[in-house]
Design a protein around this motif. Sequence first.
Motif, PDB file in Angstrom:
ATOM      1  N   GLY A 251      48.605  61.074  34.582  1.00  0.00           N
ATOM      2  CA  GLY A 251      47.404  61.541  35.392  1.00  0.00           C
ATOM      3  C   GLY A 251      46.033  60.922  35.137  1.00  0.00           C
ATOM      4  O   GLY A 251      45.142  60.905  35.888  1.00  0.00           O
ATOM      5  N   TYR A 252      45.737  60.158  33.929  1.00  0.00           N
ATOM      6  CA  TYR A 252      44.789  59.593  33.519  1.00  0.00           C
ATOM      7  C   TYR A 252      44.888  57.998  33.626  1.00  0.00           C
ATOM      8  O   TYR A 252      43.701  57.266  33.675  1.00  0.00           O
ATOM      9  N   SER A 253      46.035  57.411  33.370  1.00  0.00           N
ATOM     10  CA  SER A 253      46.425  55.872  33.163  1.00  0.00           C
ATOM     11  C   SER A 253      47.630  55.573  34.179  1.00  0.00           C
ATOM     12  O   SER A 253      48.542  56.535  33.834  1.00  0.00           O
ATOM     13  N   ARG A 254      47.692  54.706  34.762  1.00  0.00           N
ATOM     14  CA  ARG A 254      48.834  54.329  35.539  1.00  0.00           C
ATOM     15  C   ARG A 254      49.853  53.696  34.637  1.00  0.00           C
ATOM     16  O   ARG A 254      50.968  53.700  35.048  1.00  0.00           O
ATOM     17  N   HIS A 255      49.284  53.331  33.480  1.00  0.00           N
ATOM     18  CA  HIS A 255      50.407  52.651  32.437  1.00  0.00           C
ATOM     19  C   HIS A 255      49.991  52.799  31.139  1.00  0.00           C
ATOM     20  O   HIS A 255      49.528  51.809  30.421  1.00  0.00           O
ATOM     21  N   GLY A 313      49.324  53.995  46.548  1.00  0.00           N
ATOM     22  CA  GLY A 313      48.107  53.537  47.078  1.00  0.00           C
ATOM     23  C   GLY A 313      46.830  54.434  46.792  1.00  0.00           C
ATOM     24  O   GLY A 313      45.899  53.784  46.181  1.00  0.00           O
ATOM     25  N   GLU A 314      46.889  55.698  47.002  1.00  0.00           N
ATOM     26  CA  GLU A 314      45.897  56.664  46.493  1.00  0.00           C
ATOM     27  C   GLU A 314      45.841  56.644  44.973  1.00  0.00           C
ATOM     28  O   GLU A 314      44.627  56.764  44.527  1.00  0.00           O
ATOM     29  N   TYR A 315      47.080  56.588  44.625  1.00  0.00           N
ATOM     30  CA  TYR A 315      47.134  57.028  43.051  1.00  0.00           C
ATOM     31  C   TYR A 315      46.362  55.763  42.517  1.00  0.00           C
ATOM     32  O   TYR A 315      45.507  56.070  41.569  1.00  0.00           O
ATOM     33  N   GLN A 316      46.574  54.611  42.889  1.00  0.00           N
ATOM     34  CA  GLN A 316      45.981  53.216  42.270  1.00  0.00           C
ATOM     35  C   GLN A 316      44.334  53.436  42.639  1.00  0.00           C
ATOM     36  O   GLN A 316      43.623  52.945  41.470  1.00  0.00           O
ATOM     37  N   ARG A 317      43.912  54.010  43.726  1.00  0.00           N
ATOM     38  CA  ARG A 317      42.622  54.263  43.861  1.00  0.00           C
ATOM     39  C   ARG A 317      41.848  54.919  42.885  1.00  0.00           C
ATOM     40  O   ARG A 317      40.668  54.795  42.657  1.00  0.00           O
ATOM     41  N   ARG A 318      42.531  56.202  42.665  1.00  0.00           N
ATOM     42  CA  ARG A 318      41.834  57.003  41.783  1.00  0.00           C
ATOM     43  C   ARG A 318      42.183  56.962  40.342  1.00  0.00           C
ATOM     44  O   ARG A 318      41.297  57.310  39.661  1.00  0.00           O
ATOM     45  N   VAL A 319      43.277  56.326  39.855  1.00  0.00           N
ATOM     46  CA  VAL A 319      43.531  56.299  38.365  1.00  0.00           C
ATOM     47  C   VAL A 319      43.537  55.061  37.849  1.00  0.00           C
ATOM     48  O   VAL A 319      43.976  53.832  38.570  1.00  0.00           O
ATOM     49  N   GLY A 320      43.074  54.881  36.865  1.00  0.00           N
ATOM     50  CA  GLY A 320      42.718  53.327  36.320  1.00  0.00           C
ATOM     51  C   GLY A 320      44.054  52.732  35.927  1.00  0.00           C
ATOM     52  O   GLY A 320      45.102  53.608  35.462  1.00  0.00           O
ATOM     53  N   THR A 321      44.287  51.379  35.770  1.00  0.00           N
ATOM     54  CA  THR A 321      45.314  50.587  35.512  1.00  0.00           C
ATOM     55  C   THR A 321      45.811  51.073  33.999  1.00  0.00           C
ATOM     56  O   THR A 321      46.827  51.365  33.555  1.00  0.00           O
ATOM     57  N   ALA A 323      42.815  52.088  31.282  1.00  0.00           N
ATOM     58  CA  ALA A 323      42.122  53.080  30.799  1.00  0.00           C
ATOM     59  C   ALA A 323      41.614  54.088  31.759  1.00  0.00           C
ATOM     60  O   ALA A 323      41.670  53.816  33.137  1.00  0.00           O
ATOM     61  N   PRO A 324      41.369  55.143  31.434  1.00  0.00           N
ATOM     62  CA  PRO A 324      41.108  56.198  32.415  1.00  0.00           C
ATOM     63  C   PRO A 324      40.024  55.837  33.290  1.00  0.00           C
ATOM     64  O   PRO A 324      38.788  55.264  32.841  1.00  0.00           O
ATOM     65  N   ALA A 325      39.842  56.269  34.575  1.00  0.00           N
ATOM     66  CA  ALA A 325      38.925  55.872  35.472  1.00  0.00           C
ATOM     67  C   ALA A 325      37.887  57.001  35.685  1.00  0.00           C
ATOM     68  O   ALA A 325      36.586  56.829  36.034  1.00  0.00           O
ATOM     69  N   ARG A 326      38.417  58.126  35.177  1.00  0.00           N
ATOM     70  CA  ARG A 326      37.723  59.555  35.526  1.00  0.00           C
ATOM     71  C   ARG A 326      38.092  60.209  34.352  1.00  0.00           C
ATOM     72  O   ARG A 326      39.024  60.156  33.772  1.00  0.00           O
ATOM     73  N   PHE A 327      37.244  61.384  34.091  1.00  0.00           N
ATOM     74  CA  PHE A 327      37.522  62.525  33.053  1.00  0.00           C
ATOM     75  C   PHE A 327      38.598  63.323  33.662  1.00  0.00           C
ATOM     76  O   PHE A 327      38.966  64.294  32.786  1.00  0.00           O
ATOM     77  N   TRP A 328      38.905  63.511  34.770  1.00  0.00           N
ATOM     78  CA  TRP A 328      39.908  64.616  35.337  1.00  0.00           C
ATOM     79  C   TRP A 328      41.142  63.964  35.659  1.00  0.00           C
ATOM     80  O   TRP A 328      41.268  62.851  36.334  1.00  0.00           O
ATOM     81  N   ALA A 329      42.311  64.687  35.563  1.00  0.00           N
ATOM     82  CA  ALA A 329      43.581  64.068  35.882  1.00  0.00           C
ATOM     83  C   ALA A 329      43.758  64.052  37.572  1.00  0.00           C
ATOM     84  O   ALA A 329      42.931  64.529  38.328  1.00  0.00           O
ATOM     85  N   TYR A 330      44.554  62.967  37.761  1.00  0.00           N
ATOM     86  CA  TYR A 330      45.002  62.783  39.254  1.00  0.00           C
ATOM     87  C   TYR A 330      45.652  64.135  39.759  1.00  0.00           C
ATOM     88  O   TYR A 330      46.386  64.836  39.215  1.00  0.00           O
ATOM     89  N   GLU A 331      45.142  64.330  41.014  1.00  0.00           N
ATOM     90  CA  GLU A 331      45.558  65.389  41.839  1.00  0.00           C
ATOM     91  C   GLU A 331      46.090  64.775  43.267  1.00  0.00           C
ATOM     92  O   GLU A 331      45.379  64.242  43.913  1.00  0.00           O
ATOM     93  N   THR A 332      47.381  65.257  43.485  1.00  0.00           N
ATOM     94  CA  THR A 332      47.834  64.851  45.056  1.00  0.00           C
ATOM     95  C   THR A 332      46.938  65.326  46.188  1.00  0.00           C
ATOM     96  O   THR A 332      46.487  66.447  46.052  1.00  0.00           O
ATOM     97  N   PRO A 333      46.285  64.473  47.011  1.00  0.00           N
ATOM     98  CA  PRO A 333      45.345  64.831  48.021  1.00  0.00           C
ATOM     99  C   PRO A 333      46.002  65.752  48.764  1.00  0.00           C
ATOM    100  O   PRO A 333      47.120  65.630  49.436  1.00  0.00           O
ATOM    101  N   ALA A 334      45.172  66.795  49.311  1.00  0.00           N
ATOM    102  CA  ALA A 334      45.688  67.899  50.382  1.00  0.00           C
ATOM    103  C   ALA A 334      45.957  67.067  51.403  1.00  0.00           C
ATOM    104  O   ALA A 334      45.017  66.376  51.880  1.00  0.00           O
ATOM    105  N   PRO A 335      46.959  67.637  52.344  1.00  0.00           N
ATOM    106  CA  PRO A 335      47.331  67.206  53.586  1.00  0.00           C
ATOM    107  C   PRO A 335      46.185  67.460  54.517  1.00  0.00           C
ATOM    108  O   PRO A 335      45.549  68.492  54.577  1.00  0.00           O
ATOM    109  N   ARG A 336      45.844  66.515  55.464  1.00  0.00           N
ATOM    110  CA  ARG A 336      44.626  66.923  56.390  1.00  0.00           C
ATOM    111  C   ARG A 336      45.308  67.950  57.472  1.00  0.00           C
ATOM    112  O   ARG A 336      46.308  67.463  58.084  1.00  0.00           O
ATOM    113  N   ALA A 337      44.553  68.927  57.904  1.00  0.00           N
ATOM    114  CA  ALA A 337      44.782  69.700  58.922  1.00  0.00           C
ATOM    115  C   ALA A 337      44.597  69.326  60.140  1.00  0.00           C
ATOM    116  O   ALA A 337      43.732  68.298  60.426  1.00  0.00           O
TER     117      ALA A 337
END
Length: 364
Positions: A251-255, A313-321, A323-337
């Motif tokens: 959730g913090y690093s893709r690899h 693609g969204e996972y790549q945008r939010r999570v670093g390859t 090293a962590p890009a953010r302090f919080w873990a990845y969360e699946t984006p909520a579906p648009r209503a």
Amino acid sequence: MALPVVYTLEDCADFTKTVQPFLPQLYDLPSRLLDVFAGRETLLRLYTETNPLVSGFALSLLAGAVLLVVAEINSNYSQVDRCWSILPTLFIAHFDAWARLSGISAQRIDAVLLFSTIWSIRLTFNYWRKGGYGVGHEDYRWEIVRRQVPKAVFHVFNWTFISFYQCILLYLISAPIYSILLASTIEPNVTTGDLASLTIQLGLILTEYIADEQQWAFQSAKKQYLSSAKVPRGFKQADLDRGFIVSGLWGYSRHPNFAAEQSIWFVLYQWSCYATRTVYSWAGFGPLLLIMLFQGSTWLTELITAGKYAEYGEYQRRVGTFAPARFWAYETPAPRAPRIIRTSELAKRQQQKEKEKERQGKQK
């Protein structure tokens, strides 16, 4: 003379004093080996009288030649992959054995060999349970590369990169142990810095273990879910439908496993810098090449993965390859209503269309 004469720890990291003078020994090795086969010289004498960095490099060339032949005979290009987790430790064991035969204290080299052995056991086990040692198993990426280039080009690729380059690379990432060996002739006892380096290495191996265990558990659950349509305990259907892991370290690093792997060999290089009281040295060349290799390998892996899973693609945008890009873990984006269009809005649109038609009619 098999080792340089060094007077300071800094001398142990000097390329012109510790490496360059012994390069001619590499050219002499073939003729001396012929003397061994002819009985004019013993193998033990040849081994101890040859600089260990030179003889270790020769061993990496021999490994590359053997694996090249095996790969071509079997038309399977994962031969180096099968040995990836073993060769660096064998190279380090070579330096350890050479030091003992030459009467040099091996305490500090033993510390390096300890972490490397644990690293080998963990990585070998992980590769085995994924079927890496099964008959006919081959890394799926080689098949993709094979389809993209002419057959002759791929054979050249095997002769150069897959077999020889990778074996040499596995030797170079373990080569910083040579500087530690030389430093042991001046400072033979294990120091606090050695223990700190060993602790860091064990921590990185633990990180790799945790990351691989998390991925193994997810992939096993996904396989069970796809075969039985039942969600295993401890997992959510939405996560399994996504197709790739985003929990735990992922959730913090893709690899996270790749990040730890590169760090392990960079820390070994830093360990050699500490032992020789230098900021940098020639021994960093191997870890640098390894990091460059991981950039290309990771790019290809992610290119394939992004083509398989819509959310990647969204996972790549939010999570670093790595090293962590953010302090919080990845969360699946909520579906648009879905947007609700009211009847009044439809009426307004219709009126606007009619007014536009009237205006155009008057202009004519």
